[in-house]
Motif scaffolding. Structure first.
Motif, PDB file in Angstrom:
ATOM      1  N   ALA A  36       0.841  -1.202   0.000  1.00 20.54           N
ATOM      2  CA  ALA A  36       0.000   0.000   0.000  1.00 20.54           C
ATOM      3  C   ALA A  36       0.874   1.248   0.000  1.00 20.54           C
ATOM      4  O   ALA A  36       0.610   2.221  -0.723  1.00 20.54           O
ATOM      5  N   LYS A  37       1.928   1.267   0.820  1.00 19.27           N
ATOM      6  CA  LYS A  37       2.843   2.413   0.838  1.00 19.27           C
ATOM      7  C   LYS A  37       3.554   2.557  -0.504  1.00 19.27           C
ATOM      8  O   LYS A  37       3.765   3.668  -1.004  1.00 19.27           O
ATOM      9  N   LEU A  38       3.943   1.429  -1.079  1.00 19.16           N
ATOM     10  CA  LEU A  38       4.655   1.472  -2.352  1.00 19.16           C
ATOM     11  C   LEU A  38       3.764   2.046  -3.444  1.00 19.16           C
ATOM     12  O   LEU A  38       4.209   2.893  -4.242  1.00 19.16           O
ATOM     13  N   ALA A  39       2.516   1.589  -3.477  1.00 17.73           N
ATOM     14  CA  ALA A  39       1.598   2.101  -4.502  1.00 17.73           C
ATOM     15  C   ALA A  39       1.334   3.588  -4.318  1.00 17.73           C
ATOM     16  O   ALA A  39       1.129   4.314  -5.290  1.00 17.73           O
ATOM     17  N   ALA A  40       1.340   4.045  -3.069  1.00 15.99           N
ATOM     18  CA  ALA A  40       1.103   5.466  -2.792  1.00 15.99           C
ATOM     19  C   ALA A  40       2.392   6.282  -2.862  1.00 15.99           C
ATOM     20  O   ALA A  40       2.352   7.508  -2.654  1.00 15.99           O
ATOM     21  N   GLU A  41       3.535   5.632  -3.146  1.00 12.66           N
ATOM     22  CA  GLU A  41       4.841   6.295  -3.208  1.00 12.66           C
ATOM     23  C   GLU A  41       5.144   7.030  -1.914  1.00 12.66           C
ATOM     24  O   GLU A  41       5.540   8.201  -1.914  1.00 12.66           O
ATOM     25  N   ARG A  42       4.965   6.332  -0.780  1.00  9.59           N
ATOM     26  CA  ARG A  42       5.246   6.899   0.539  1.00  9.59           C
ATOM     27  C   ARG A  42       6.328   6.072   1.219  1.00  9.59           C
ATOM     28  O   ARG A  42       6.040   5.221   2.067  1.00  9.59           O
ATOM     29  N   PRO A  43       7.605   6.287   0.862  1.00  8.35           N
ATOM     30  CA  PRO A  43       8.666   5.502   1.493  1.00  8.35           C
ATOM     31  C   PRO A  43       8.859   5.905   2.955  1.00  8.35           C
ATOM     32  O   PRO A  43       8.703   7.074   3.323  1.00  8.35           O
ATOM     33  N   ASP A  44       9.206   4.927   3.772  1.00  3.24           N
ATOM     34  CA  ASP A  44       9.541   5.210   5.167  1.00  3.24           C
ATOM     35  C   ASP A  44      10.985   5.662   5.303  1.00  3.24           C
ATOM     36  O   ASP A  44      11.328   6.387   6.248  1.00  3.24           O
ATOM     37  N   ALA A  45      11.832   5.200   4.385  1.00  6.07           N
ATOM     38  CA  ALA A  45      13.248   5.570   4.436  1.00  6.07           C
ATOM     39  C   ALA A  45      13.811   5.532   3.028  1.00  6.07           C
ATOM     40  O   ALA A  45      13.328   4.799   2.159  1.00  6.07           O
ATOM     41  N   VAL A  46      14.830   6.375   2.810  1.00  7.72           N
ATOM     42  CA  VAL A  46      15.611   6.362   1.571  1.00  7.72           C
ATOM     43  C   VAL A  46      17.050   6.166   1.998  1.00  7.72           C
ATOM     44  O   VAL A  46      17.543   6.875   2.900  1.00  7.72           O
ATOM     45  N   VAL A  47      17.740   5.189   1.394  1.00  4.40           N
ATOM     46  CA  VAL A  47      19.008   4.734   1.975  1.00  4.40           C
ATOM     47  C   VAL A  47      20.063   4.560   0.900  1.00  4.40           C
ATOM     48  O   VAL A  47      19.762   4.397  -0.285  1.00  4.40           O
ATOM     49  N   PHE A  48      21.307   4.596   1.341  1.00  8.93           N
ATOM     50  CA  PHE A  48      22.426   4.222   0.495  1.00  8.93           C
ATOM     51  C   PHE A  48      22.885   2.817   0.879  1.00  8.93           C
ATOM     52  O   PHE A  48      23.109   2.520   2.063  1.00  8.93           O
ATOM     53  N   ASN A  49      22.982   1.950  -0.125  1.00 12.68           N
ATOM     54  CA  ASN A  49      23.463   0.571   0.050  1.00 12.68           C
ATOM     55  C   ASN A  49      22.661  -0.213   1.091  1.00 12.68           C
ATOM     56  O   ASN A  49      23.186  -1.012   1.857  1.00 12.68           O
ATOM     57  N   GLY A  50      21.357   0.069   1.139  1.00 18.46           N
ATOM     58  CA  GLY A  50      20.444  -0.812   1.844  1.00 18.46           C
ATOM     59  C   GLY A  50      20.215  -0.582   3.313  1.00 18.46           C
ATOM     60  O   GLY A  50      19.417  -1.296   3.922  1.00 18.46           O
ATOM     61  N   TYR A  51      20.854   0.432   3.935  1.00 21.53           N
ATOM     62  CA  TYR A  51      20.721   0.626   5.383  1.00 21.53           C
ATOM     63  C   TYR A  51      20.715   2.114   5.683  1.00 21.53           C
ATOM     64  O   TYR A  51      21.583   2.861   5.200  1.00 21.53           O
ATOM     65  N   ALA A  52      19.780   2.535   6.497  1.00 19.33           N
ATOM     66  CA  ALA A  52      19.605   3.965   6.771  1.00 19.33           C
ATOM     67  C   ALA A  52      20.792   4.536   7.548  1.00 19.33           C
ATOM     68  O   ALA A  52      21.179   4.009   8.596  1.00 19.33           O
ATOM     69  N   ASN A  53      21.384   5.596   7.024  1.00 20.55           N
ATOM     70  CA  ASN A  53      22.430   6.364   7.725  1.00 20.55           C
ATOM     71  C   ASN A  53      23.626   5.512   8.161  1.00 20.55           C
ATOM     72  O   ASN A  53      24.335   5.878   9.098  1.00 20.55           O
ATOM     73  N   GLN A  54      23.871   4.389   7.463  1.00 18.61           N
ATOM     74  CA  GLN A  54      24.936   3.505   7.951  1.00 18.61           C
ATOM     75  C   GLN A  54      26.324   4.153   7.868  1.00 18.61           C
ATOM     76  O   GLN A  54      27.209   3.849   8.679  1.00 18.61           O
ATOM     77  N   TYR A  55      26.513   5.052   6.896  1.00 17.59           N
ATOM     78  CA  TYR A  55      27.838   5.643   6.746  1.00 17.59           C
ATOM     79  C   TYR A  55      28.021   6.876   7.630  1.00 17.59           C
ATOM     80  O   TYR A  55      29.084   7.506   7.604  1.00 17.59           O
ATOM     81  N   ASP A  56      27.009   7.224   8.427  1.00 20.95           N
ATOM     82  CA  ASP A  56      27.236   8.150   9.537  1.00 20.95           C
ATOM     83  C   ASP A  56      27.992   7.429  10.645  1.00 20.95           C
ATOM     84  O   ASP A  56      28.901   7.979  11.273  1.00 20.95           O
ATOM     85  N   ALA A  57      27.586   6.172  10.892  1.00 22.30           N
ATOM     86  CA  ALA A  57      28.234   5.390  11.954  1.00 22.30           C
ATOM     87  C   ALA A  57      29.541   4.767  11.481  1.00 22.30           C
ATOM     88  O   ALA A  57      30.470   4.589  12.287  1.00 22.30           O
ATOM     89  N   ARG A  58      29.618   4.411  10.203  1.00 22.49           N
ATOM     90  CA  ARG A  58      30.828   3.796   9.643  1.00 22.49           C
ATOM     91  C   ARG A  58      31.230   4.604   8.408  1.00 22.49           C
ATOM     92  O   ARG A  58      30.955   4.224   7.274  1.00 22.49           O
ATOM     93  N   PRO A  59      31.902   5.761   8.605  1.00 20.27           N
ATOM     94  CA  PRO A  59      32.139   6.686   7.494  1.00 20.27           C
ATOM     95  C   PRO A  59      33.052   6.117   6.414  1.00 20.27           C
ATOM     96  O   PRO A  59      33.891   5.222   6.661  1.00 20.27           O
TER      97      PRO A  59
END
Length: 866
Positions: free
Chosen positions: A748-771
């Motif tokens: 339902a979210k996908l059809a409505a184009e309402r993402p919960d997160a947008v990420v690089f390489n599959g994980y949210a904000n991972q390169y903040d913790a592992r730059p």
């Protein structure tokens, strides 16, 4: 030259049946994790254990009845036949379960070769023997051996893949020929002489005459049933099965009169008698149910429903009963050891018989699923008890050979009260299991009531409405079914889609298993008193319009229920409720490696991409079930040069259909990009003719769901003139539409184009913790791919300026006086930027679509002094 020993332990004769039975038990316990478990269970028992026993003991009886002494090389030849048979059976099972058809064909050829060789030897011995009273038994063996190649050929065609009614026809013919021909004729022919021997009484005078008269009737009935399955209406099959019952009746008179003179008193005789009763009962039911079926799908489903009862009730019980009598005789050693072995194999005989047969009867009844599981486990335990008892019996026989006195134990012929007590205990155990199933799951009582009560308050008419529904191209056809109020509805579901797995779920609870292309099943919706909605539960299929309406005709208006096709199936808590973009991952968290793999020199690059369904953390404290290429999302990075050839083997280890589409290759998509069913594989080969960073992804519909659920990756083809850099990174942007914790994408979210997160390489904000890391003055190249499926990106490094920008196969900017602040990419576009960092510090990189940067498309490059 030494004369071969007729008795004693012979590993190739005695052990394979035990191994097949053990494998059957293991598969029964582990069946949820195995491919085609129902098929595998039946074939382990019948093709493995029973076929091995047939080759061993039909030769043994033929020698005894024809009075032909085996020659010096007979054991060696028999060993080769047994090796050929068992090896072929293993290949068949491996080939079918792993979807490797040439392997299945090779196995079937080996099995047929062993049986034909066996039949030729028996025919030669029959031709050379003197006239005898029971030559007809050997003719039963020859007829069985002649039928097995027909059944094997049908099985091989089924393994290759047949669709629609042809699949149901061939399946029914295959079962008839193998179960009633190869196995049934052998059993009937053997029992003419074995049954009186087991009861320790003389053979009835008319036994041989009855067997001789029954053989042509049985063979003719088999021809009618199997031929009818392939070429005629279902009623012809019913007629053939009824004829087979008539042939059994000709032999049954002698067997019953023998039992009347000397009733069974041991486990072997009870087990064989119970097996014959199950054979007769199943055939009577099959003759009526198959003969009255309106379609081949219905006929096939009705016979398939009986198959486990034929396998366990008839096949397993006759096999174990016969072996329990024959093995002590084969081991030999004198009266005392034989008696010792018999005593062990007879332990708990009445208890085992009662548990197995009472449990099977419970499984026949319309009981709740939990009760059926418990009853089937008791059946398995009752049958599997033979294996440990066999090893104990062999040990007891060896001990008896060394002891001068007879071994202690129960005398033969237990008191009637003790036998009745053990049988009553077995029945009580099954009843306790039924009660326990209801106690553990009280809803089982409601399930029982639902099985017999109509929906709502409508009165059952006693009539059945049967409808064939095809699943194809994200639609059910017909999409609407009209059912008279009070009728029982039976839906014959056929997956005619050439590529995709489908199922059918009704809002009232009944559901089918997932069907591979060409498969079919029957769904009993029960008595219908109100409108019902159905849908395909494969992720995304319902949202694409794969729904079914069951409309009641003639029901009171108050009983009709409204439909809400666009409503979710249930309100389920979303993992987005646990999403915290300020949270840090655990200390042991390992980020997805952003370093571009080094370029190697091989011109042909081979990869295997197994499709797997895995649960992965996608943000701190948030997990999702992802569909992945090779276990990661994004999938593996492919890195090469213009002119390189890539060969990717896609193996679908998932539960639904998947495919793969490489934008880096230019070729017709018909074959390499086709959807493959679970268990299948394909080879995708392309030549990289143009440079750039190219997306690959699953292109099975709904494509958005497969991409959003993790099935995407990058192919980097370097331009010929690409200058070297100090560091090269790769970032793939994608979106997360979070379902429940550990669940798949929320459609339902996908059809409505309402993402919960947008990420690089599959994980949210991972390169903040592992730059990412770099040094001042180093030249850094960052490749970026927007995998979407919906959101564009504007890649920007805060505090940095790009002196080189490359997008979609060409440079937009080269080093000079100009600079760039962002790389703008739409979904499925890619490129790279280059820059040097002027001083040490922390440089955030983001999608400058700022709402996306704030929901996970964020990271840091940590720059240190040179």
């Amino acid at each position: 030259m030494s004369r071969p020993t007729r008795r004693g332990f012979w590993p190739l004769r005695d052990l394979p049946v035990v191994f097949w039975l053990l494998a059957t038990v293991v598969v029964a316990l582990a069946h949820p994790a195995l491919p085609a478990p129902r098929w595998l269970l039946v074939h382990l028992l019948l093709l493995g254990a029973v076929s091995h026993a047939i080759l061993v003991w039909s030769r043994h009886f033929a020698d005894a009845l024809l009075r032909t002494a085996p020659g010096p090389g007979d054991r060696r030849a028999q060993s080769r036949r047994l090796l050929l048979l068992n090896g072929g059976a293993l290949l068949v099972m491996a080939g079918v379960t792993q979807a490797i058809w040439p392997l299945a064909v090779a196995g079937a050829v080996a099995v047929v070769a062993a049986v034909v060789w066996h039949g030729a030897v028996l025919a030669l011995h029959l031709h050379r023997s003197l006239a005898g009273r029971f030559r007809s038994t050997v003719r039963y063996y020859l007829a069985a051996a002649a039928l097995l190649p027909v059944g094997a050929a049908l099985g091989t065609l089924l393994a290759r893949g047949l669709s629609g009614p042809l699949h149901d026809r061939a399946t029914l013919a295959h079962a008839v020929v193998n179960v009633l021909g190869w196995m049934g004729l052998t059993v009937v022919g053997t029992l003419v002489t074995l049954w009186p021997t087991m009861l320790r009484t003389r053979i009835a005078e008319d036994a041989e005459r009855s067997a001789r008269r029954a053989l042509p009737v049985l063979v003719a009935a088999l021809v009618v049933a199997a031929g009818g399955a392939l070429t005629a209406p279902p009623w012809v099959v019913g007629l053939g099965l009824a004829g087979y019952v008539g042939g059994l009746a000709l032999v049954a008179g002698a067997l019953v009169s023998t039992a009347r003179n000397r009733p069974p008193s041991s486990y072997p005789a009870w087990s064989v008698a119970a097996g014959l009763l199950w054979l007769t009962g199943c055939l009577v039911v099959a003759a009526v149910s198959v003969g009255t079926a309106g379609t081949w799908l219905e006929a096939g489903e009705r016979f398939r429903w009986l198959t486990p009862f034929l396998a366990a009730g008839f096949g397993a019980q006759v096999l174990l009963g016969a072996l329990s009598y024959l093995i002590p005789v084969a081991l030999g050693g004198g009266a005392v050891p034989v008696r010792a072995v018999n005593e062990v194999l007879d332990r708990g005989g009445a208890l085992r018989i009662a548990v197995v047969n009472a449990g099977l009867l419970v499984c026949v009844l319309p009981v709740p699923s939990l009760v059926r599981v418990l009853a089937s486990m008791l059946v398995l335990a009752g049958l599997a008890a033979f294996v440990p008892l066999l090893f104990l019996a062999i040990r007891a026989g060896r001990r008896a050979r060394r002891e001068p006195e007879p071994p202690s134990g129960l005398p033969p012929g237990r008191p009637a009260g003790q036998v009745a007590g053990l049988a009553a205990t077995g029945v009580a155990v099954v009843l306790v299991a039924v009660a326990a199933g209801v106690a553990v799951d009280p809803s089982a009582l409601a399930e029982v009531r639902a099985m017999s009560a109509p929906a709502g308050d409508v009165a059952a008419t006693g009539s059945t409405t049967t409808v064939r529904v095809e699943a194809h191209d994200m639609r059910f056809t017909p999409a609407t079914i009209d059912v008279p109020a009070g009728d029982r509805l039976v839906i014959e579901l056929v997956n005619t889609d050439p590529e995709t797995v489908h199922d059918l779920v009704l809002a009232t609870g009944p559901a089918t298993e997932r069907l591979a292309p060409g498969e079919s099943t029957t769904l009993d919706a029960g008595v219908v008193g109100a409108d019902v909605e159905g849908w395909c539960s494969v992720v995304g299929h319902r949202q694409m319009g794969m729904t079914l309406d069951v409309r009641v005709v003639g029901a009171p208006p108050s009983e009709a229920a409204p439909h809400h096709h666009d409503a979710p199936a249930a309100d389920v808590a979303s993992a987005a409720d646990d999403l915290d973009f300020a949270a840090a991952p655990a200390d042991d968290f390992t980020a997805h490696d952003p370093v571009l793999p080094p370029l190697t020199d091989e011109p042909l690059r081979r990869f295997t991409f197994p499709v797997s369904e895995v649960e992965r953390e996608v943000a701190p404290g948030v997990t999702q079930q992802l569909w992945t290429f090779a276990g990661t999302a994004p999938g593996p990075v492919l890195h090469g040069r213009v002119g390189d050839v890539f060969e990717i083997t896609l193996v679908n280890d998932g539960t639904i259909g998947h495919s793969i589409d490489f934008h880096a290759g230019a070729l017709a998509p018909d074959e390499p990009m086709r959807t493959i069913a679970p268990g299948e594989s394909l080879v995708y080969r392309f030549t990289a003719t143009r440079a750039g960073i190219w997306m690959y992804h699953c292109s099975t519909m709904p494509m958005s769901a497969h991409i959003a659920n993790g099935m995407f990756g990058a192919v980097v083809i370097e331009p010929p003139d690409l200058a070297p850099v100090d560091r090269s990174y790769l970032l793939v942007q994608s979106e997360l539409y979070l379902g429940p914790q550990g669940g798949p994408v929320d459609m339902a979210k996908l059809a409505a184009e309402r993402p919960d997160a947008v990420v690089f390489n599959g994980y949210a904000n991972q390169y903040d913790a592992r730059p990412l890391t770099a040094r001042v003055g180093e030249r850094v190249r960052i490749w970026v791919l927007d995998a979407g499926p919906n959101r564009a990106t504007s890649f920007h490094v805060v505090g940095g300026q790009f002196d080189t920008v490359y997008a979609e196969g060409d440079h937009l900017l080269r080093p000079g006086s100009g600079g760039s602040q962002a790389l703008a990419l739409a979904p499925a576009q890619g490129g790279f930027v280059e820059l040097e960092f002027p001083e040490a510090g922390h440089y955030p990189f983001v999608s400058h679509v700022m709402v996306d940067a704030e929901r996970g498309a964020h990271g840091v490059v940590e720059v240190t002094a040179p």
